[in-house]
Design a protein around this motif. Sequence first.
Motif, mmCIF file in Angstrom:
data_model
loop_
_atom_site.group_PDB
_atom_site.id
_atom_site.type_symbol
_atom_site.label_atom_id
_atom_site.label_comp_id
_atom_site.label_asym_id
_atom_site.label_seq_id
_atom_site.Cartn_x
_atom_site.Cartn_y
_atom_site.Cartn_z
ATOM 1 N N VAL A 148 0.863 -1.183 0.000
ATOM 2 C CA VAL A 148 0.000 0.000 0.000
ATOM 3 C C VAL A 148 0.899 1.233 0.000
ATOM 4 O O VAL A 148 1.876 1.291 0.739
ATOM 5 N N PHE A 149 0.552 2.237 -0.803
ATOM 6 C CA PHE A 149 1.352 3.449 -0.859
ATOM 7 C C PHE A 149 0.498 4.619 -1.340
ATOM 8 O O PHE A 149 -0.563 4.432 -1.923
ATOM 9 N N PHE A 150 0.965 5.830 -1.067
ATOM 10 C CA PHE A 150 0.261 7.036 -1.484
ATOM 11 C C PHE A 150 0.621 7.396 -2.924
ATOM 12 O O PHE A 150 1.740 7.157 -3.369
ATOM 13 N N LEU A 151 -0.354 7.979 -3.628
ATOM 14 C CA LEU A 151 -0.162 8.452 -4.992
ATOM 15 C C LEU A 151 -0.635 9.888 -5.107
ATOM 16 O O LEU A 151 -1.538 10.310 -4.387
ATOM 17 N N SER A 170 -13.709 14.909 -9.052
ATOM 18 C CA SER A 170 -14.461 14.267 -7.969
ATOM 19 C C SER A 170 -13.593 13.417 -7.051
ATOM 20 O O SER A 170 -14.068 12.458 -6.446
ATOM 21 N N ILE A 171 -12.324 13.762 -6.917
ATOM 22 C CA ILE A 171 -11.447 13.073 -5.966
ATOM 23 C C ILE A 171 -11.530 13.838 -4.652
ATOM 24 O O ILE A 171 -11.235 15.028 -4.599
ATOM 25 N N THR A 172 -11.950 13.167 -3.598
ATOM 26 C CA THR A 172 -12.181 13.844 -2.319
ATOM 27 C C THR A 172 -11.181 13.464 -1.238
ATOM 28 O O THR A 172 -11.241 13.985 -0.140
ATOM 29 N N GLY A 173 -10.290 12.553 -1.534
ATOM 30 C CA GLY A 173 -9.330 12.121 -0.519
ATOM 31 C C GLY A 173 -7.993 11.785 -1.143
ATOM 32 O O GLY A 173 -7.787 11.966 -2.351
ATOM 33 N N PRO A 174 -7.073 11.284 -0.328
ATOM 34 C CA PRO A 174 -5.731 10.969 -0.839
ATOM 35 C C PRO A 174 -5.748 9.802 -1.821
ATOM 36 O O PRO A 174 -6.564 8.888 -1.711
ATOM 37 N N GLY A 175 -4.851 9.837 -2.788
ATOM 38 C CA GLY A 175 -4.694 8.727 -3.721
ATOM 39 C C GLY A 175 -3.914 7.605 -3.072
ATOM 40 O O GLY A 175 -2.936 7.843 -2.349
ATOM 41 N N MET A 176 -4.345 6.386 -3.312
ATOM 42 C CA MET A 176 -3.694 5.207 -2.739
ATOM 43 C C MET A 176 -3.493 4.180 -3.846
ATOM 44 O O MET A 176 -4.354 4.016 -4.707
ATOM 45 N N GLY A 177 -2.386 3.487 -3.811
ATOM 46 C CA GLY A 177 -2.144 2.390 -4.728
ATOM 47 C C GLY A 177 -2.039 1.095 -3.953
ATOM 48 O O GLY A 177 -1.465 1.068 -2.863
ATOM 49 N N TYR A 178 -2.601 0.041 -4.481
ATOM 50 C CA TYR A 178 -2.533 -1.286 -3.872
ATOM 51 C C TYR A 178 -1.980 -2.265 -4.893
ATOM 52 O O TYR A 178 -2.415 -2.285 -6.042
ATOM 53 N N ILE A 179 -1.033 -3.084 -4.449
ATOM 54 C CA ILE A 179 -0.579 -4.228 -5.237
ATOM 55 C C ILE A 179 -0.979 -5.457 -4.430
ATOM 56 O O ILE A 179 -0.473 -5.684 -3.332
ATOM 57 N N PHE A 180 -1.904 -6.213 -4.949
ATOM 58 C CA PHE A 180 -2.406 -7.387 -4.251
ATOM 59 C C PHE A 180 -1.467 -8.579 -4.470
ATOM 60 O O PHE A 180 -0.737 -8.616 -5.462
ATOM 61 N N PRO A 181 -1.471 -9.559 -3.544
ATOM 62 C CA PRO A 181 -0.589 -10.724 -3.680
ATOM 63 C C PRO A 181 -0.774 -11.425 -5.032
ATOM 64 O O PRO A 181 -1.878 -11.531 -5.550
ATOM 65 N N ASN A 182 0.352 -11.876 -5.563
ATOM 66 C CA ASN A 182 0.387 -12.671 -6.781
ATOM 67 C C ASN A 182 -0.138 -11.925 -8.013
ATOM 68 O O ASN A 182 -0.708 -12.519 -8.917
ATOM 69 N N THR A 183 0.022 -10.597 -8.037
ATOM 70 C CA THR A 183 -0.367 -9.792 -9.195
ATOM 71 C C THR A 183 0.810 -8.926 -9.639
ATOM 72 O O THR A 183 1.782 -8.759 -8.906
ATOM 73 N N ILE A 240 -3.716 -1.191 -8.436
ATOM 74 C CA ILE A 240 -5.099 -0.726 -8.485
ATOM 75 C C ILE A 240 -5.129 0.618 -7.762
ATOM 76 O O ILE A 240 -4.603 0.747 -6.656
ATOM 77 N N VAL A 241 -5.734 1.622 -8.382
ATOM 78 C CA VAL A 241 -5.729 2.980 -7.841
ATOM 79 C C VAL A 241 -7.032 3.240 -7.080
ATOM 80 O O VAL A 241 -8.127 3.015 -7.602
ATOM 81 N N TYR A 242 -6.895 3.715 -5.846
ATOM 82 C CA TYR A 242 -8.021 4.029 -4.962
ATOM 83 C C TYR A 242 -7.920 5.470 -4.502
ATOM 84 O O TYR A 242 -6.867 6.096 -4.583
ATOM 85 N N GLN A 243 -9.031 5.977 -3.967
ATOM 86 C CA GLN A 243 -9.006 7.245 -3.247
ATOM 87 C C GLN A 243 -9.556 6.997 -1.852
ATOM 88 O O GLN A 243 -10.484 6.224 -1.660
ATOM 89 N N GLY A 244 -8.929 7.628 -0.879
ATOM 90 C CA GLY A 244 -9.411 7.526 0.491
ATOM 91 C C GLY A 244 -10.532 8.514 0.717
ATOM 92 O O GLY A 244 -10.564 9.595 0.125
ATOM 93 N N ASN A 245 -11.490 8.138 1.555
ATOM 94 C CA ASN A 245 -12.564 9.063 1.931
ATOM 95 C C ASN A 245 -13.057 8.677 3.314
ATOM 96 O O ASN A 245 -12.563 7.722 3.920
ATOM 97 N N THR A 246 -14.029 9.381 3.835
ATOM 98 C CA THR A 246 -14.487 9.127 5.204
ATOM 99 C C THR A 246 -15.101 7.749 5.378
ATOM 100 O O THR A 246 -15.141 7.227 6.477
ATOM 101 N N GLY A 247 -15.537 7.119 4.312
ATOM 102 C CA GLY A 247 -16.126 5.789 4.401
ATOM 103 C C GLY A 247 -15.137 4.667 4.146
ATOM 104 O O GLY A 247 -15.522 3.508 4.107
ATOM 105 N N GLY A 248 -13.888 4.977 3.934
ATOM 106 C CA GLY A 248 -12.883 3.964 3.631
ATOM 107 C C GLY A 248 -12.196 4.260 2.320
ATOM 108 O O GLY A 248 -11.704 5.357 2.103
#
Length: 90
Positions: free
Chosen positions: A33-36, A43-56, A60-68
Amino acid sequence: MFYVGISETTASGTVSITGLPFTAHNVAGGYSVFFLSLDGMTSITGPGMGYIFPNTASIIVYQGNTGGLTTVTQANTATSQISGSFFYFV
């Protein structure tokens, strides 16, 4: 450090960065997990996050928000940039 420029009009779905040079290790719960920086995205309301899942070999690019976390999709991109730095275990 990496920089990805995006200019699209017909893409759809979740934003991902594919083609990493190595597949991540295959350990349950062992994702990276790391910040981007998500510049120029709408419509981006929170910090950018990158995830590399096991065996991939993709980020995958995510944005953080109050709901997760929510995935960043084509609707957020238009002409934009993603940048950051990261490491992961292989």
